[in-house]
Design an enzyme around this catalytic site. Structure first.
Site, PDB file in Angstrom:
ATOM      1  N   LYS B  38       0.824  -1.221   0.000  1.00  0.00           N
ATOM      2  CA  LYS B  38       0.000   0.000   0.000  1.00  0.00           C
ATOM      3  C   LYS B  38       0.855   1.267   0.000  1.00  0.00           C
ATOM      4  O   LYS B  38       2.046   1.215   0.289  1.00  0.00           O
ATOM      5  CB  LYS B  38      -0.945  -0.005   1.199  1.00  0.00           C
ATOM      6  CG  LYS B  38      -0.317   0.185   2.553  1.00  0.00           C
ATOM      7  CD  LYS B  38      -1.340  -0.138   3.640  1.00  0.00           C
ATOM      8  CE  LYS B  38      -0.718  -0.164   5.008  1.00  0.00           C
ATOM      9  NZ  LYS B  38      -0.783   1.066   5.759  1.00  0.00           N
ATOM     10  N   ARG B 128      -9.927   1.364  15.801  1.00  0.00           N
ATOM     11  CA  ARG B 128      -9.688   2.269  14.684  1.00  0.00           C
ATOM     12  C   ARG B 128     -10.637   1.878  13.555  1.00  0.00           C
ATOM     13  O   ARG B 128     -11.660   2.477  13.356  1.00  0.00           O
ATOM     14  CB  ARG B 128      -8.203   2.107  14.290  1.00  0.00           C
ATOM     15  CG  ARG B 128      -7.583   3.190  13.519  1.00  0.00           C
ATOM     16  CD  ARG B 128      -6.148   2.819  13.151  1.00  0.00           C
ATOM     17  NE  ARG B 128      -6.066   1.522  12.476  1.00  0.00           N
ATOM     18  CZ  ARG B 128      -5.098   1.118  11.669  1.00  0.00           C
ATOM     19  NH1 ARG B 128      -4.062   1.895  11.454  1.00  0.00           N
ATOM     20  NH2 ARG B 128      -5.112  -0.061  11.099  1.00  0.00           N
ATOM     21  N   TYR B 260      18.496  30.300   0.915  1.00  0.00           N
ATOM     22  CA  TYR B 260      17.479  31.280   1.296  1.00  0.00           C
ATOM     23  C   TYR B 260      17.835  31.943   2.620  1.00  0.00           C
ATOM     24  O   TYR B 260      18.163  31.267   3.593  1.00  0.00           O
ATOM     25  CB  TYR B 260      16.110  30.613   1.413  1.00  0.00           C
ATOM     26  CG  TYR B 260      15.493  30.366   0.070  1.00  0.00           C
ATOM     27  CD1 TYR B 260      14.992  31.412  -0.695  1.00  0.00           C
ATOM     28  CD2 TYR B 260      15.448  29.074  -0.463  1.00  0.00           C
ATOM     29  CE1 TYR B 260      14.445  31.195  -1.943  1.00  0.00           C
ATOM     30  CE2 TYR B 260      14.905  28.845  -1.723  1.00  0.00           C
ATOM     31  CZ  TYR B 260      14.404  29.918  -2.458  1.00  0.00           C
ATOM     32  OH  TYR B 260      13.880  29.697  -3.701  1.00  0.00           O
ATOM     33  N   MET B 306      13.241  23.548  -2.220  1.00  0.00           N
ATOM     34  CA  MET B 306      12.237  22.605  -2.697  1.00  0.00           C
ATOM     35  C   MET B 306      12.837  21.544  -3.629  1.00  0.00           C
ATOM     36  O   MET B 306      12.408  20.392  -3.635  1.00  0.00           O
ATOM     37  CB  MET B 306      11.122  23.354  -3.433  1.00  0.00           C
ATOM     38  CG  MET B 306       9.865  22.537  -3.644  1.00  0.00           C
ATOM     39  SD  MET B 306       8.615  23.396  -4.626  1.00  0.00           S
ATOM     40  CE  MET B 306       8.043  24.652  -3.507  1.00  0.00           C
TER      41      MET B 306
END
Lengths: 351, 351
Positions: B38, B128, B260, B306
């Site tokens: 998954k 759950r 930055y 990024m």
């Protein structure tokens, strides 16, 4: 199933905030807004964001790499990608040159580069990417020698968010860069490329620019992370919301436990539901070291799972994120990271 | 371009660790290993991981939703998905039933559900997902009435990692569940479904099981997050490594700043390079609040971007992650989150 909504009116509004500011700082020049759609549209979805950009008459966009560029090139006049090399010559896709290696590597794969459009990135102080200003002439000569088209010369001001003299110093260096390119254009006889340097925060704090283009990423998505006061930044509206759907509901009694390791313990008889967003979907994992609230004020109970979280609620659907800045502040980061990590497999819907 | 390697020998080795343990705890019964693929194969890549599972003769797998299931159903005898509903009846794809709503919603979309295989998830204490044990008969009657095939009945022990009596209590409840299903099978005359409950850590700490299957996720990828001592867990080998490639190199002088906000400042004349992995690729953002080292001992200089990070190195290629547990410990999380958030757009290579 969980899904993400993208608000097209908020997008148009954010674009308008930028365009109004550009008109104000230079009424004579029609400075274009280039949309930064890299990293899957800052996590919002490349397909959906490129459609929105196109519908809002944006003609120049910026993406991460060639793979992103080819997916959307048919929608725009120009698509510049920042990193890596092109695998084919495509008229309106422009690789960014950071080093001679970029040119040599493309030549090895593509062969003759003549006619290929490129943009040249020049370092003006972030000391991260791009060529040095002193090497500009050498690079331009190489580009001309290979009959490539120099579409743009750009820099990146890394001090848009900070209260720091560096911001102005980098603006000045960008002006020096432009003047040098203009001289070389006359001297070597090539058409003047387009110039750009300003990102979202730099654009909104700039008092003047005569660039051809600004590169707007985070502000189009509705955020800014400026330390300095920028009035118009307050008008930006986040365009993304993340929703989860209910998996199941049960009523638990006092002392019953929830989730892995039974981290949450029930104090009074309560209805509790599980919703289908987890850290595998890009939401931050909630382990109990901090309290994480949903927009409706309910807590995401620790520990959240890969595919779901539990919450004292029974609604069929629940909003998980409506403001990435809230999640960012909890997890010691910035909205950019919260947004880009959202799984591309979550369905996106325009509203 | 950045890429991920998946080590097929490590995968086979990890599978072997599990299989050896299963033989030891129940030599009479051939307990199968079901692979949990998954969330894009725990971030490793669904395509590549399903191929590896198939090549290693795994015939039952588990994925997140129908969308994941249809991508890989042709490779396996059975694909169970945990969340959401099926949009079509496909012979070897089995939705998990957590509530009556799941059945009603599928009926609304598909119509006649007869012949559809399903698995029934029963809550044994995590509180759950899944139905309650007391509702078992009602659910099985509904499944039979709609002529669906009850392929499996399963639970999930949420205490595999903890030193906690709950682990044994949940094992006992699973045994009660199985006994109840066996009684109902005789009473109502349906074929006995398969039983499963144990995850990676539960399997490796179990001293006995007579289930038909164990569901192995994290251990196949080479990790375990157990608090209790599990000897064989020490033999697991991470199968994933993340590599970045160089964008550019420059030599900087003392007092020059990087990235930055100029967060990193140079102390002596140094060659520095930028590499093409950033938080947009799923690596955690490095903002300077903690020191993050690469496997080669060099620091990822704050602030990372990024799409890239800077580092005092000049190698063309650099390993960024070879042990997700290291990154997890720095960012107050578990390897699962580090792995699942790796961007599916990064190229995967089998080695």
């Amino acid at each position: 199933m969980a899904y993400i909504t993208i608000n097209k009116e908020h997008f148009a509004h954010n674009l308008c905030v930028i365009q109004e500011h550009l008109k104000m700082i230079n009424p004579q020049k029609n400075i274009q807004v280039g949309a930064v759609l890299k990293d899957n549209g800052y996590g919002h979805g490349l397909e959906i964001m490129s459609n929105l950009a196109q519908q809002n008459n944006i003609t120049s966009v910026f993406v991460k790499n060639y793979e992103e560029a080819i997916k959307i090139a048919h929608k725009f006049d120009s698509v510049t990608f920042f990193y890596g090399i092109a695998h084919k010559k495509i008229t309106n896709i422009y690789p960014t040159i950071h080093s001679f290696n970029d040119i040599f590597n493309m030549e090895r794969i593509i062969g003759d580069l003549s006619g290929m459009g490129v943009e040249l990135k020049v370092n003006i102080g972030m000391n991260r990417n791009g060529i040095e200003l002193r090497d500009l002439e050498q690079y331009i000569e190489m580009i001309l020698q290979k009959n490539m088209r120099l579409i743009g010369v750009f820099s990146h001001n890394g001090y848009g968010d900070e209260i720091d003299d560096e911001f102005q110093r980098e603006c000045d260096l960008h002006d020096i860069l432009k003047e040098k390119v203009r001289q070389l254009s006359r001297q070597l006889g090539f058409p003047l490329p387009r110039f750009h340097s300003l990102s979202s925060s730099c654009t909104l704090r700039a008092k003047y620019s005569d660039d051809d283009l600004v590169r707007i990423g985070i502000a189009l998505y509705g955020y800014l992370t400026n330390e300095i006061e920028i009035e118009s930044a307050k008008n930006l509206k986040p365009i993304l919301k993340l929703y989860a759907n209910k998996i199941s509901t049960r009523v638990l009694n006092p002392a019953e436990k929830i989730g892995y390791g039974g981290k949450s313990i029930i104090h009074e008889k309560t209805a509790i539901s599980t919703y289908d967003i987890g850290y595998g979907d890009g939401m931050y994992r909630v382990n109990g070291s901090k309290k994480v609230l949903l927009p409706n004020g309910k807590e995401i109970l620790p520990r959240s799972s890969m595919d779901c979280f539990s919450c004292y609620d029974t609604a069929n659907e629940i909003c998980v994120i409506d403001d990435a800045a809230y999640i960012a502040s909890l997890f010691d980061t910035i909205p950019y990271e919260v947004l880009t990590r959202l799984s591309p497999f979550i369905e996106r819907r325009i509203i």
